[in-house]
Motif scaffolding. Sequence first.
Motif, PDB file in Angstrom:
ATOM      1  N   LEU A   1       0.363 -13.766  -4.948  1.00 48.18           N
ATOM      2  CA  LEU A   1       1.116 -12.607  -5.576  1.00 48.18           C
ATOM      3  C   LEU A   1       0.219 -11.745  -6.366  1.00 48.18           C
ATOM      4  N   ALA A   2      -1.174 -11.848  -6.146  1.00 47.65           N
ATOM      5  CA  ALA A   2      -2.060 -10.964  -6.621  1.00 47.65           C
ATOM      6  C   ALA A   2      -1.963  -9.727  -6.066  1.00 47.65           C
ATOM      7  N   GLY A   3      -1.748  -8.507  -6.686  1.00 50.62           N
ATOM      8  CA  GLY A   3      -1.751  -7.105  -6.243  1.00 50.62           C
ATOM      9  C   GLY A   3      -1.792  -6.192  -7.397  1.00 50.62           C
ATOM     10  N   ILE A   4      -1.973  -4.784  -6.724  1.00 52.19           N
ATOM     11  CA  ILE A   4      -2.171  -3.622  -7.763  1.00 52.19           C
ATOM     12  C   ILE A   4      -1.307  -2.502  -7.070  1.00 52.19           C
ATOM     13  N   ASN A   5      -1.007  -1.823  -8.079  1.00 46.55           N
ATOM     14  CA  ASN A   5      -0.009  -0.744  -7.642  1.00 46.55           C
ATOM     15  C   ASN A   5      -0.758   0.712  -7.956  1.00 46.55           C
ATOM     16  N   HIS A   6      -2.115   0.476  -8.116  1.00 42.40           N
ATOM     17  CA  HIS A   6      -3.062   1.949  -8.272  1.00 42.40           C
ATOM     18  C   HIS A   6      -4.379   1.235  -8.364  1.00 42.40           C
TER      19      HIS A   6
ATOM     20  N   LEU B   1       5.906  16.355  -4.101  1.00 41.85           N
ATOM     21  CA  LEU B   1       4.596  16.922  -4.444  1.00 41.85           C
ATOM     22  C   LEU B   1       4.258  17.145  -5.641  1.00 41.85           C
ATOM     23  N   ALA B   2       5.222  17.480  -6.563  1.00 41.12           N
ATOM     24  CA  ALA B   2       4.997  17.605  -8.109  1.00 41.12           C
ATOM     25  C   ALA B   2       4.617  16.399  -8.619  1.00 41.12           C
ATOM     26  N   HIS B   3       5.498  15.466  -8.230  1.00 44.60           N
ATOM     27  CA  HIS B   3       5.249  14.110  -8.734  1.00 44.60           C
ATOM     28  C   HIS B   3       3.948  13.452  -8.617  1.00 44.60           C
ATOM     29  N   LEU B   4       3.727  13.664  -7.294  1.00 43.15           N
ATOM     30  CA  LEU B   4       2.174  13.299  -6.759  1.00 43.15           C
ATOM     31  C   LEU B   4       1.043  13.728  -7.548  1.00 43.15           C
ATOM     32  N   LEU B   5       1.342  14.892  -7.766  1.00 47.24           N
ATOM     33  CA  LEU B   5       0.156  16.007  -8.665  1.00 47.24           C
ATOM     34  C   LEU B   5       0.096  15.177 -10.147  1.00 47.24           C
ATOM     35  N   LEU B   6       1.295  14.865 -10.778  1.00 46.72           N
ATOM     36  CA  LEU B   6       1.157  14.439 -12.023  1.00 46.72           C
ATOM     37  C   LEU B   6       0.820  13.209 -11.866  1.00 46.72           C
ATOM     38  N   ALA B   7       1.206  12.294 -10.921  1.00 46.29           N
ATOM     39  CA  ALA B   7       0.627  10.832 -11.028  1.00 46.29           C
ATOM     40  C   ALA B   7      -0.832  10.711 -10.562  1.00 46.29           C
TER      41      ALA B   7
ATOM     42  N   GLY C   1      -6.861   7.754 -16.439  1.00 41.93           N
ATOM     43  CA  GLY C   1      -6.894   6.102 -16.689  1.00 41.93           C
ATOM     44  C   GLY C   1      -5.945   5.988 -17.769  1.00 41.93           C
ATOM     45  N   SER C   2      -4.713   6.860 -17.648  1.00 44.67           N
ATOM     46  CA  SER C   2      -3.691   6.409 -18.779  1.00 44.67           C
ATOM     47  C   SER C   2      -2.460   6.457 -18.139  1.00 44.67           C
ATOM     48  N   PRO C   3      -2.185   4.963 -17.609  1.00 41.14           N
ATOM     49  CA  PRO C   3      -0.990   4.704 -16.950  1.00 41.14           C
ATOM     50  C   PRO C   3       0.187   5.021 -17.686  1.00 41.14           C
ATOM     51  N   GLY C   4       0.536   4.989 -19.111  1.00 38.42           N
ATOM     52  CA  GLY C   4       1.572   5.667 -19.780  1.00 38.42           C
ATOM     53  C   GLY C   4       2.977   5.064 -19.011  1.00 38.42           C
ATOM     54  N   PHE C   5       3.961   6.018 -19.109  1.00 40.17           N
ATOM     55  CA  PHE C   5       5.208   5.550 -18.477  1.00 40.17           C
ATOM     56  C   PHE C   5       5.635   6.245 -16.956  1.00 40.17           C
ATOM     57  N   LEU C   6       4.394   7.124 -16.775  1.00 40.47           N
ATOM     58  CA  LEU C   6       4.659   7.974 -15.261  1.00 40.47           C
ATOM     59  C   LEU C   6       4.540   7.157 -14.167  1.00 40.47           C
ATOM     60  N   PRO C   7       5.023   7.179 -13.049  1.00 39.55           N
ATOM     61  CA  PRO C   7       4.841   6.344 -11.829  1.00 39.55           C
ATOM     62  C   PRO C   7       3.470   6.621 -11.398  1.00 39.55           C
ATOM     63  N   THR C   8       2.926   5.625 -10.557  1.00 37.87           N
ATOM     64  CA  THR C   8       1.763   5.955  -9.896  1.00 37.87           C
ATOM     65  C   THR C   8       2.098   6.566  -8.418  1.00 37.87           C
ATOM     66  N   LYS C   9       0.873   6.972  -7.989  1.00 39.77           N
ATOM     67  CA  LYS C   9       1.231   7.791  -6.374  1.00 39.77           C
ATOM     68  C   LYS C   9       1.919   6.745  -5.557  1.00 39.77           C
ATOM     69  N   ALA C  10       1.307   5.508  -5.514  1.00 39.21           N
ATOM     70  CA  ALA C  10       2.273   4.519  -4.698  1.00 39.21           C
ATOM     71  C   ALA C  10       3.602   4.439  -4.979  1.00 39.21           C
ATOM     72  N   GLN C  11       3.847   4.445  -6.398  1.00 35.61           N
ATOM     73  CA  GLN C  11       5.191   4.329  -6.698  1.00 35.61           C
ATOM     74  C   GLN C  11       6.095   5.296  -6.377  1.00 35.61           C
ATOM     75  N   VAL C  12       5.316   6.856  -6.626  1.00 36.00           N
ATOM     76  CA  VAL C  12       5.853   7.974  -6.116  1.00 36.00           C
ATOM     77  C   VAL C  12       6.347   7.851  -4.527  1.00 36.00           C
ATOM     78  N   ARG C  13       5.623   7.498  -3.858  1.00 37.49           N
ATOM     79  CA  ARG C  13       5.480   7.341  -2.408  1.00 37.49           C
ATOM     80  C   ARG C  13       6.882   6.548  -1.981  1.00 37.49           C
ATOM     81  N   MET C  14       6.918   5.381  -2.828  1.00 37.72           N
ATOM     82  CA  MET C  14       7.832   4.215  -2.470  1.00 37.72           C
ATOM     83  C   MET C  14       9.589   4.932  -2.883  1.00 37.72           C
ATOM     84  N   LEU C  15       9.316   5.769  -4.108  1.00 35.78           N
ATOM     85  CA  LEU C  15      10.720   6.379  -4.541  1.00 35.78           C
ATOM     86  C   LEU C  15      11.026   7.282  -3.643  1.00 35.78           C
ATOM     87  N   ALA C  16      10.224   8.222  -2.888  1.00 40.05           N
ATOM     88  CA  ALA C  16      10.380   9.345  -2.223  1.00 40.05           C
ATOM     89  C   ALA C  16      10.873   8.761  -0.918  1.00 40.05           C
ATOM     90  N   GLU C  17      10.403   7.722  -0.399  1.00 43.31           N
ATOM     91  CA  GLU C  17      10.882   7.100   0.767  1.00 43.31           C
ATOM     92  C   GLU C  17      12.142   6.484   0.678  1.00 43.31           C
TER      93      GLU C  17
END
Length: 304
Positions: free
Chosen positions: A73-78, A243-249, A256-272
């Motif tokens: 189960l080891a993995g990362i999202n960014h 594109l706007a989400h990807l730039l923010l992510a 280096g501040s994860p906060g509550f914004l999605p990562t680039k990988a998560q943006v891609r997932m949501l977009a698809e």
Amino acid sequence: MNITITGGTGFLGGHLIRHLVRRNQFPTVIARGVSKNADLIRRIPNINFMPIPLTDDSKLFHAFRNCEAVAHLAGINHESGNSSFKEVHVEATARILHAARKAGIKKILYVSYLKARPRCLSAYHESKWEAEELIAKSGMDYTILKPAMIYGPGDQMITQIARALDTTPFFSPVSSFGIIEPGLRPVAVQDVVKIMAASLLEARLSKKTVAVLGPERLTLSQIVRRIARVKGKLALMLPMPVLAHLLLAGANEAAGSPGFLPTKAQVRMLAEGMDEVPAGCDELPEDLEPELFLTDDLIKEALI
């Protein structure tokens, strides 16, 4: 049954560990052991916690001795620092397979991602796919799960949305052209763990790759509104293009501040979108099909 879990201090790993212990199992947990979650997992009775980096071949072999199955189960999202998708998803999987075969383990369960695939210009998707291929060609018995967005206590979906709503009533779903929201079928962690346990303890889903989708098709806006209702918060939707989400992510990850914004990988997932079974997947048996809807009670449970 002796089961070893990699990434055991993560969200999904923690739920699997607790489920196995409730079923009178004594799992071995492999993790770096340096997080707050690691301290919580160590306190669970009847587990063997081994703080091992996935780069240490000899210690991996030692952990796998007398073991019958591995839940990987080891993995990362960014990506950050020295942790790249290639290193964590591909190279670590190759090491785990080598150590597992050397130790005589017959079964490996791997949790990938619904739309992991090659040549799609996403390092996350491609690295998960490469790990799937290594496992399917390993000669071991295997089960590969390809879930959509998983939610439950300790998750990222409900937790991130809730944190965002605590900060501002404005929420920006990922959308095509700022208008159309892709469909999502979020799946409850209880349903995912049920499938994992069936594979590990009951020898089911042998040499299968299965998609794991929740029973309900929703948009992100609908999910946010349900969480806002449970929290008693106002939620105003301001859809933004991909594109706007990807730039923010990207800027957020670089800082280096994860906060509550999605990562680039998560943006891609949501977009698809995450509402269709990819080609090439096997079917889940009817009794293992996810059945839990995103109810107020499950949202409240995740918010505790």
